[in-house]
Each structure stands twice: as C-alpha cells, then as structure tokens.
Design an enzyme around this catalytic site. Structure first.
Site, mmCIF file in Angstrom:
data_model
loop_
_atom_site.group_PDB
_atom_site.id
_atom_site.type_symbol
_atom_site.label_atom_id
_atom_site.label_comp_id
_atom_site.label_asym_id
_atom_site.label_seq_id
_atom_site.Cartn_x
_atom_site.Cartn_y
_atom_site.Cartn_z
ATOM 1 N N ASN A 402 32.582 205.070 33.882
ATOM 2 C CA ASN A 402 32.999 203.304 34.014
ATOM 3 C C ASN A 402 32.849 202.497 32.626
ATOM 4 O O ASN A 402 32.856 202.380 31.604
ATOM 5 C CB ASN A 402 33.580 202.905 34.930
ATOM 6 C CG ASN A 402 35.077 203.932 35.615
ATOM 7 O OD1 ASN A 402 36.452 203.457 35.457
ATOM 8 N ND2 ASN A 402 34.683 204.417 36.746
ATOM 9 N N ASP A 403 32.266 201.749 33.549
ATOM 10 C CA ASP A 403 31.003 200.930 32.525
ATOM 11 C C ASP A 403 29.564 201.098 31.607
ATOM 12 O O ASP A 403 29.979 200.918 30.365
ATOM 13 C CB ASP A 403 30.036 199.879 33.576
ATOM 14 C CG ASP A 403 31.394 199.143 34.739
ATOM 15 O OD1 ASP A 403 31.807 198.906 34.567
ATOM 16 O OD2 ASP A 403 30.866 199.623 35.650
ATOM 17 N N VAL A 404 29.190 202.909 31.590
ATOM 18 C CA VAL A 404 28.813 203.389 30.739
ATOM 19 C C VAL A 404 29.635 203.981 29.788
ATOM 20 O O VAL A 404 28.679 203.935 28.651
ATOM 21 C CB VAL A 404 27.936 204.437 31.275
ATOM 22 C CG1 VAL A 404 26.717 203.211 32.335
ATOM 23 C CG2 VAL A 404 28.705 205.586 31.644
#
Length: 475
Positions: A402-404
């Site tokens: 998600n965040d990466v």
C-alpha cells in the site's frame, strides 16, 4: 584453560561472527552466515564455561549451588522455547518475534549488569559507568521492544498514544537516569553526604527510569514506522551487550555487541533514507502517525476486474514487475507467486520483483519470503533499480503493498509521506492490485494509485487469486 588459549578461542569466535554477518547480507548466503555465527557463539560459550572463574562455581555437594546446573537448565529451557517458536511461528509473525528477540537481548544484558552489581565488588570508574550504561540501554531496548511487539502483533497498544510534551518527558527521564548512573559510579557508601547505600539507590532508580523511558520513546510512534524501530532496537540490544562486555571484562561480548550495534545502526540509517526521514525524526517526532485529511469531495471508486479478464492482459505481457508487500506474507502467497513467475517466463515474459526497503514489517521481510519460495536472487531488484524501467513495464502486480507504491509521496506535498521514495508502479502501462478489500495500508493513508485509470483491483485472498491466475495459464 590458560589465558592465551582463551584469547585465541575468542579471536576465532569473533572471526566467525564477522564472517557470518558478512554472509547475512545476501539472501543466497544468509543460511551459511547464520551457521557461521552459531558456530562462533558455540565456541564463545564453551570457552566461557572452561574459564577458571566459571569452573570455580562447580559444587558437587549441593546442586542448587552449582553454577553449571543453572547454566544447563537455562540452555535446555531456552532451546525448548526456541524450537517451539521456530516450528510454530509463521512468516507473518516473524517481525514481532524479532522484536521480542531484541527485547530479550536487552533484558539479558540488563540482568548481567544487575547480577554484576549484586555479586561482584565494585570496579573502577570506567567499569562502573559501563555497568550503568548497560542497565540504561538494556532497559530501553527491553521495554521498547515489548511495545513494538504489541503494536506489530495487534495484542497491545493498538491505537497511537500521544504523550503531552513527549520530548520534555523523555529528556527529564534521561537526565534522572544519568544522574543515578553517576551516583553509582562516582560515590561510595562512605560518601561525603552520608547518604546510605547510594550505589544501591542509583542502580534501582536508573533501572526503573530507563525501563519507563523505553516505553515512552516507542509508544507514540505509528505502527507503519515499526520496521525502522525494530532495526534501531536491534542496534540498542547490541550496544547493551557491548557495554556488558566492558562491565564483566569479556572480549567476545564486546566484539559481538559492537557488530550487532553497528550493523543495526547502519540498517536504521538506510531505512530512514529509504523513507526520506532524518534519524532525529525517529527519536523525537512521531512521523507516520498522522492521517491525511479527506478533500471532502466524492471519492472515486476503484475499477475491479475478474481473474479471467486479468489473465487475458497478463498473457499478452512481455515485461512484468511484481511488487510484494505485507499482504503477500499474510496470505502466505510466496510459493504461488513463484509458480506464476515461472508461468510468465515460460510464456516469454521478463519478470522482476521490485522490493522496497520498508515493505513488510521488518527489514528484508519480502526478501526472506521470496527466497523461501526459491525466487532467484537476481530477480529481486531494489526500487532504485526498477524505477527507471517502470514506464516500459506492461503489467505491475502489487500484492498487498500500500504505502510503498503511494504516488502521494511524489505528487502531494500535504501528505505525511511526501518525499518518501516509492516504487513508481503508477508509471506502468497496467497495474493489478491484489487486495482483500478497500482498506488503507498500515499507515492509514488513502492511496490514489488504486483509482488511477490504468489500475484495476482484484479483490480476494492473494494466494487464491495468484493460484487462479496460474490455473488460467495451465488451461
């Protein structure tokens, strides 16, 4: 055993440690590195048990007064616990297990220091300061690691806790702890102020204060930053061991502790760079804990696709990039991913993996998972290696990350992760996102990649989805 033989054996042990850590730097040599480090530790333990001071604990008349009996009991108990954990723990539970290992390392150094205070005569000032620093660093590593374990496992500290004036509180605790160490190190029982047992009070206060400090340092930090925290706590546990070596005059403990501390600190700095954060932010700011506020407008719905339709696109792809994340670990999909990789290559596609340094819940989490599935090391590329090629990738398959892969890190200056290097999956021609549902990542941030025109969502368990894609290639 003569002092010369002991020094030679300690030197051999240190060589095994150094070589082992070197081999741990690559996935294909990590098993051998672990073996070398284990051999070095075995040599060190046997050497310690053969020293005159330890031999002097032998008492055949009273087993409870026999040091070797307690040592053997501790080894057996630890081996049983370690064997059970090694068999039962899943890869999804490995990060919190590593956090506990860091904590136990700090606790063991703390107990060594306290035992040294209780049973051994007070040494010179340098030894006393080393003992005090062992208590301080070991206590912080222990309680900090327990908090990290609770956050990662979801069994405790599930919500971010804000401590008012956190830095001031931590500074006060640190000053009180250091004053207590100084009281132990520089004053004797017959001190000029006629304070009774000032050394005892100094040790008690410093132990309690630094145990609290470990808690207050880590508890406000968001769960998304736990990979960096684990690495930092690992460095602290190594430093605690090194200072314990100074306190008890054990060379191999100093060397091994310095190796662990230095490697952990280097890894912490690398991960901070990967997240575009300063090391001081890790200690004094709760980065990653904030959530981006919504814009207030209607949210664009992601486009979803069936496995059968996804196969049609994937079957025509000639360049595929797989971006793994924690979702792959949760689904235990690494072996299915390897099967899909083989099918794609047999179909004429070039396949690479883009590994972000903080993907997963601990450093190297994705590398370990994929190595377990026998994915060739040459296919595991860093984000820096893959990003220049992303515009030429036909299909990017994001599995639980998600965040990466969040483009807000590049395009939105108001985002808490702005400036963090990411895998530029949004540049690919087509992006498949494999997710269980529409939830956010570990940091709680929305990801605009999921609503891009070139992105399609394939909802469901990642292992099941990938297995279905493999089945489509077989049909």
């Amino acid at each position: 055993m003569t002092d010369l033989i002991i020094k030679v054996l300690y030197m051999i042990s240190c060589i095994f440690f150094i070589r082992g850590i070197k081999l741990l730097g690559k996935t294909d040599t990590a098993r051998r590195g672990n073996l070398y480090s284990s051999i070095g530790m075995l040599i060190a333990i046997v050497t310690v048990l053969c020293q005159h001071e330890v031999l002097g604990s032998w008492d055949s008349t009273n087993l409870l007064h026999n040091g070797y009996v307690w040592i053997a009991a501790a080894i057996i108990l630890g081996s049983i616990i370690g064997a059970i954990w090694a068999k039962k723990v899943e890869m999804t539970g490995m990060p919190q297990l590593v956090a506990l290992f860091n904590g136990f390392g700090g606790l063991s150094s703390l107990l060594v220091a306290l035992t040294q205070f209780l049973v051994a005569p007070k040494g010179d000032t340098f030894t006393s300061i080393s003992l005090g620093l062992t208590i301080a660093i070991g206590a912080i590593a222990f309680t900090g690691s327990v908090v990290a374990w609770g956050k990662l496992s979801g069994k405790a500290f599930k919500k971010n806790v804000k401590i008012p004036a956190k830095n001031v509180v931590n500074a006060i605790l640190c000053v009180i702890g250091l004053i207590s160490i100084a009281a132990y190190s520089f004053f004797n029982s017959d001190n000029p102020f006629n304070l009774p047992k000032i050394e005892l009070y100094g040790v008690i206060v410093s132990t309690v204060v630094f145990l609290i400090l470990g808690f207050t340092m880590v508890i406000p930090i968001g769960g998304g930053d736990m990979p960096v925290i684990i690495s930092f706590l690992n460095a602290l546990s190594g430093l605690a061991a090194a200072f314990a070596g100074f306190a008890i005059n054990n060379t191999v403990l100093v060397v091994s502790g310095c190796l662990v501390g230095a490697s952990g600190l280097i890894l912490t700095l690398i991960m901070c760079k990967a997240m575009n954060r300063k090391f001081t932010n890790l200690l004094f700011k709760s980065f990653g804990a904030k959530k981006k506020s919504g814009s207030g407008g209607p949210a664009k719905e992601p486009t979803s696709m069936s496995v059968e339709d996804a196969y049609v696109i994937l079957e025509a792809a000639k360049n595929v990039c797989i971006v793994p994340g924690y979702g792959m670990a949760v689904a235990q999909a690494q072996h299915a991913v390897k099967e899909l990789c083989d099918k794609l290559e047999a179909n004429g596609a070039e396949v690479n993996f883009a590994i972000h340094p903080v993907a997963g819940r601990m450093p190297g989490h994705m590398n370990v998972l994929l190595a377990e599935a026998n994915v060739p090391y040459e296919q595991l590329k860093t984000a820096d290696e893959m990003n220049p090629q992303m515009s030429n990738v036909d299909v990017a398959i994001i599995i639980g990350a998600n965040d990466v892969v969040n483009p807000d890190a590049i395009h939105d200056e108001s985002s808490p992760i702005y400036g963090m290097p990411i895998v530029n999956a949004f540049e690919c021609k087509t992006v498949f996102v494999l997710k269980r549902g529409k939830g956010t990542g570990f940091s709680g941030l929305e990801n605009p990649l999921f609503t891009n025109d070139n992105t399609v969502m394939i909802y469901g368990d990642a292992k099941s989805t990938v297995s279905q894609l493999v089945a489509e290639f077989n049909s």
